[in-house]
Design a protein around this motif. Structure first.
Motif, PDB file in Angstrom:
ATOM      1  N   ASN A 105       0.815  -1.214   0.000  1.00 36.46           N
ATOM      2  CA  ASN A 105       0.000   0.000   0.000  1.00 36.46           C
ATOM      3  C   ASN A 105       0.853   1.270   0.000  1.00 36.46           C
ATOM      4  O   ASN A 105       0.410   2.337   0.398  1.00 36.46           O
ATOM      5  N   ARG A 106       2.102   1.121  -0.465  1.00 34.34           N
ATOM      6  CA  ARG A 106       3.044   2.246  -0.597  1.00 34.34           C
ATOM      7  C   ARG A 106       3.257   2.989   0.724  1.00 34.34           C
ATOM      8  O   ARG A 106       3.320   4.205   0.765  1.00 34.34           O
ATOM      9  N   ARG A 107       3.410   2.217   1.769  1.00 37.12           N
ATOM     10  CA  ARG A 107       3.817   2.764   3.066  1.00 37.12           C
ATOM     11  C   ARG A 107       5.111   2.064   3.479  1.00 37.12           C
ATOM     12  O   ARG A 107       5.153   0.833   3.538  1.00 37.12           O
ATOM     13  N   PHE A 108       6.150   2.837   3.747  1.00 39.35           N
ATOM     14  CA  PHE A 108       7.401   2.216   4.164  1.00 39.35           C
ATOM     15  C   PHE A 108       7.512   2.297   5.686  1.00 39.35           C
ATOM     16  O   PHE A 108       7.517   3.392   6.259  1.00 39.35           O
ATOM     17  N   PRO A 109       7.617   1.145   6.376  1.00 44.51           N
ATOM     18  CA  PRO A 109       7.713   1.156   7.837  1.00 44.51           C
ATOM     19  C   PRO A 109       9.132   1.467   8.308  1.00 44.51           C
ATOM     20  O   PRO A 109      10.095   0.818   7.894  1.00 44.51           O
ATOM     21  N   SER A 110       9.238   2.455   9.156  1.00 40.35           N
ATOM     22  CA  SER A 110      10.539   2.873   9.693  1.00 40.35           C
ATOM     23  C   SER A 110      10.540   2.752  11.205  1.00 40.35           C
ATOM     24  O   SER A 110       9.563   3.098  11.869  1.00 40.35           O
ATOM     25  N   GLY A 111      11.665   2.274  11.739  1.00 39.93           N
ATOM     26  CA  GLY A 111      11.832   2.313  13.179  1.00 39.93           C
ATOM     27  C   GLY A 111      11.807   3.749  13.680  1.00 39.93           C
ATOM     28  O   GLY A 111      12.207   4.681  12.967  1.00 39.93           O
ATOM     29  N   GLN A 112      11.331   3.944  14.886  1.00 41.24           N
ATOM     30  CA  GLN A 112      11.247   5.292  15.456  1.00 41.24           C
ATOM     31  C   GLN A 112      12.543   5.685  16.150  1.00 41.24           C
ATOM     32  O   GLN A 112      12.908   6.858  16.207  1.00 41.24           O
ATOM     33  N   TYR A 122      28.119   0.003  14.098  1.00 44.91           N
ATOM     34  CA  TYR A 122      27.466  -1.288  13.889  1.00 44.91           C
ATOM     35  C   TYR A 122      26.242  -1.399  14.776  1.00 44.91           C
ATOM     36  O   TYR A 122      26.308  -1.177  15.980  1.00 44.91           O
ATOM     37  N   LEU A 123      25.124  -1.709  14.154  1.00 44.59           N
ATOM     38  CA  LEU A 123      23.868  -1.919  14.873  1.00 44.59           C
ATOM     39  C   LEU A 123      23.128  -3.050  14.181  1.00 44.59           C
ATOM     40  O   LEU A 123      22.919  -3.011  12.972  1.00 44.59           O
ATOM     41  N   GLN A 124      22.762  -4.078  14.943  1.00 45.43           N
ATOM     42  CA  GLN A 124      22.091  -5.224  14.328  1.00 45.43           C
ATOM     43  C   GLN A 124      20.681  -4.873  13.869  1.00 45.43           C
ATOM     44  O   GLN A 124      20.225  -5.331  12.829  1.00 45.43           O
ATOM     45  N   GLU A 125      19.976  -4.077  14.647  1.00 42.11           N
ATOM     46  CA  GLU A 125      18.606  -3.723  14.318  1.00 42.11           C
ATOM     47  C   GLU A 125      18.565  -2.477  13.434  1.00 42.11           C
ATOM     48  O   GLU A 125      19.329  -1.547  13.639  1.00 42.11           O
ATOM     49  N   PRO A 126      17.670  -2.447  12.461  1.00 42.00           N
ATOM     50  CA  PRO A 126      17.530  -1.230  11.652  1.00 42.00           C
ATOM     51  C   PRO A 126      16.891  -0.108  12.455  1.00 42.00           C
ATOM     52  O   PRO A 126      15.827  -0.282  13.034  1.00 42.00           O
ATOM     53  N   ASP A 127      17.554   1.041  12.502  1.00 41.47           N
ATOM     54  CA  ASP A 127      17.013   2.199  13.218  1.00 41.47           C
ATOM     55  C   ASP A 127      16.519   3.226  12.212  1.00 41.47           C
ATOM     56  O   ASP A 127      16.490   2.986  11.001  1.00 41.47           O
ATOM     57  N   ILE A 128      16.135   4.395  12.687  1.00 42.44           N
ATOM     58  CA  ILE A 128      15.561   5.407  11.806  1.00 42.44           C
ATOM     59  C   ILE A 128      16.595   5.935  10.807  1.00 42.44           C
ATOM     60  O   ILE A 128      16.238   6.322   9.697  1.00 42.44           O
ATOM     61  N   PHE A 129      17.875   5.908  11.148  1.00 42.00           N
ATOM     62  CA  PHE A 129      18.872   6.352  10.176  1.00 42.00           C
ATOM     63  C   PHE A 129      18.967   5.353   9.027  1.00 42.00           C
ATOM     64  O   PHE A 129      18.950   5.733   7.857  1.00 42.00           O
ATOM     65  N   HIS A 130      19.066   4.087   9.352  1.00 38.86           N
ATOM     66  CA  HIS A 130      19.096   3.067   8.301  1.00 38.86           C
ATOM     67  C   HIS A 130      17.834   3.145   7.452  1.00 38.86           C
ATOM     68  O   HIS A 130      17.897   3.136   6.210  1.00 38.86           O
ATOM     69  N   ASP A 131      16.676   3.226   8.102  1.00 42.06           N
ATOM     70  CA  ASP A 131      15.416   3.161   7.379  1.00 42.06           C
ATOM     71  C   ASP A 131      15.158   4.397   6.524  1.00 42.06           C
ATOM     72  O   ASP A 131      14.735   4.281   5.366  1.00 42.06           O
ATOM     73  N   VAL A 132      15.417   5.575   7.085  1.00 44.99           N
ATOM     74  CA  VAL A 132      15.084   6.800   6.350  1.00 44.99           C
ATOM     75  C   VAL A 132      16.220   7.228   5.429  1.00 44.99           C
ATOM     76  O   VAL A 132      16.023   7.434   4.229  1.00 44.99           O
ATOM     77  N   GLY A 134      18.802   5.379   4.497  1.00 49.32           N
ATOM     78  CA  GLY A 134      19.168   4.279   3.615  1.00 49.32           C
ATOM     79  C   GLY A 134      18.111   3.940   2.580  1.00 49.32           C
ATOM     80  O   GLY A 134      18.422   3.748   1.398  1.00 49.32           O
ATOM     81  N   HIS A 135      16.846   3.860   3.000  1.00 49.40           N
ATOM     82  CA  HIS A 135      15.793   3.362   2.120  1.00 49.40           C
ATOM     83  C   HIS A 135      14.999   4.435   1.388  1.00 49.40           C
ATOM     84  O   HIS A 135      14.669   4.272   0.211  1.00 49.40           O
ATOM     85  N   VAL A 136      14.653   5.493   2.091  1.00 50.40           N
ATOM     86  CA  VAL A 136      13.627   6.396   1.567  1.00 50.40           C
ATOM     87  C   VAL A 136      14.053   7.174   0.325  1.00 50.40           C
ATOM     88  O   VAL A 136      13.224   7.376  -0.580  1.00 50.40           O
ATOM     89  N   PRO A 137      15.315   7.608   0.182  1.00 47.17           N
ATOM     90  CA  PRO A 137      15.672   8.308  -1.055  1.00 47.17           C
ATOM     91  C   PRO A 137      15.372   7.509  -2.327  1.00 47.17           C
ATOM     92  O   PRO A 137      14.975   8.077  -3.349  1.00 47.17           O
ATOM     93  N   MET A 138      15.536   6.191  -2.280  1.00 48.76           N
ATOM     94  CA  MET A 138      15.254   5.377  -3.455  1.00 48.76           C
ATOM     95  C   MET A 138      13.762   5.357  -3.790  1.00 48.76           C
ATOM     96  O   MET A 138      13.380   5.144  -4.946  1.00 48.76           O
ATOM     97  N   LEU A 139      12.916   5.606  -2.800  1.00 53.81           N
ATOM     98  CA  LEU A 139      11.477   5.600  -3.035  1.00 53.81           C
ATOM     99  C   LEU A 139      11.000   6.833  -3.783  1.00 53.81           C
ATOM    100  O   LEU A 139       9.820   6.922  -4.146  1.00 53.81           O
TER     101      LEU A 139
END
Length: 291
Positions: A105-112, A122-132, A134-139
């Motif tokens: 539904n074109r919603r990207f879930p990001s950690g808060q 190094y962080l095992q869990e994706p945080d808001i920096f990784h999610d936003v 890392g991911h959002v510019p490609m969207l």
């Protein structure tokens, strides 16, 4: 409960039925905003000449460097105007079916949350920096936006057919750790690379990993590792190619993949298009940032 701090089996208190939570941007501390700024500045010293043009253009379009963690209330209208996507906050890693429904539904879930200052590298869990970051510019790219929507819809089908592990490999080797053949050579577009100072360099420069041409079925059979630099990266020719291959009917592919033996990470097949035949020296030294 997982060993990870931000993984839940059911929506935690304050989360909606779809697992979304308010970003509550005003609650971020000065330290947390400074952590974003530090990570952003560090990556922008590394990524020019390494990241794909489409990623850099996406960063510019969303203006994610206004100081501190982006406020989704300001960022989402820009993203939605470009491709119809929005970013929603979730408490951490969510169940597959929730993740797929958001993407479909074109919603990207990001950690808060954002990593702590002593976890910059190094962080095992994706945080808001990784999610936003890392991911959002490609969207912001219409073809990649369509690919991600198709992936979400495909995930719902794969779950019903018992093929999730194969589809997860596609996501891993494209959305998270993909390389692209750009006009000036290989470039990064995967979020797990562009958000990492060390892997941004390793993925393109180190002689250790294999760099192979993207082949859909080959990728969906290839094992991957989640706790270290990759031993193989797959190179797409274009985002349009990625979208085109994903919009086909996966039914016959799943039929061929069912019961097929997984391909070890370090393997180079005679049929592979080889950009770099890696030495695998990093993995042989034990990995995990081994000297």
């Amino acid at each position: 409960m997982s060993d990870f701090e931000h993984v839940f089996e059911s929506p935690p208190e304050g989360a909606a039925a779809d697992w979304t939570i308010p970003q509550n941007w005003r609650a971020y501390t000065e330290v947390e905003h400074k952590t974003w700024d530090t990570l952003y500045a560090r990556q922008m010293k590394i990524l020019p000449g390494r990241a794909a043009d489409v990623f850099i253009k996406g960063l510019d379009a969303l203006d994610l460097n206004t100081g501190g963690i982006p406020d989704f209330a300001l960022m989402n209208p820009k993203l939605q105007a470009l491709t119809g996507w929005t970013v929603v906050c979730v408490p951490g890693l969510v169940p597959d079916e929730v993740f797929f429904d958001h993407l479909a539904n074109r919603r990207f879930p990001s950690g808060q949350f954002i990593r702590k200052p002593d976890q910059l590298d190094y962080l095992q869990e994706p945080d808001i920096f990784h999610d936003v970051f890392g991911h959002v510019p490609m969207l912001t790219d219409p073809d990649f936006a369509a690919y991600m929507e198709a992936y979400g819809k495909g995930g719902q089908r794969a779950a019903s057919l018992g093929m999730l592990q194969n589809l997860a490999r596609l996501y891993w080797y494209t959305v998270e750790f993909g390389l692209m053949q750009d006009t000036d050579g290989l470039r990064i577009y995967g979020a797990g690379i562009v958000s990492s100072a060390t892997e941004s360099v390793f993925s393109l420069d180190d002689p250790s990993p294999n760099r192979l041409g993207f082949d859909l079925e080959r990728v969906m059979k290839t094992l991957y590792r989640i706790d270290d630099f990759q031993q193989v990266y797959f190179v797409i020719d274009s985002i349009e190619q990625l979208k085109r291959e994903t919009l086909q009917d996966f039914g016959p592919i799943y039929g061929r993949l069912e019961g097929a033996e997984a391909i070890p990470i370090e393997t180079v097949l005679p049929s592979d298009r080889v950009f770099t035949r890696g030495t695998q020296a990093y993995a042989a030294r034990g990995g995990r940032f081994a000297a």
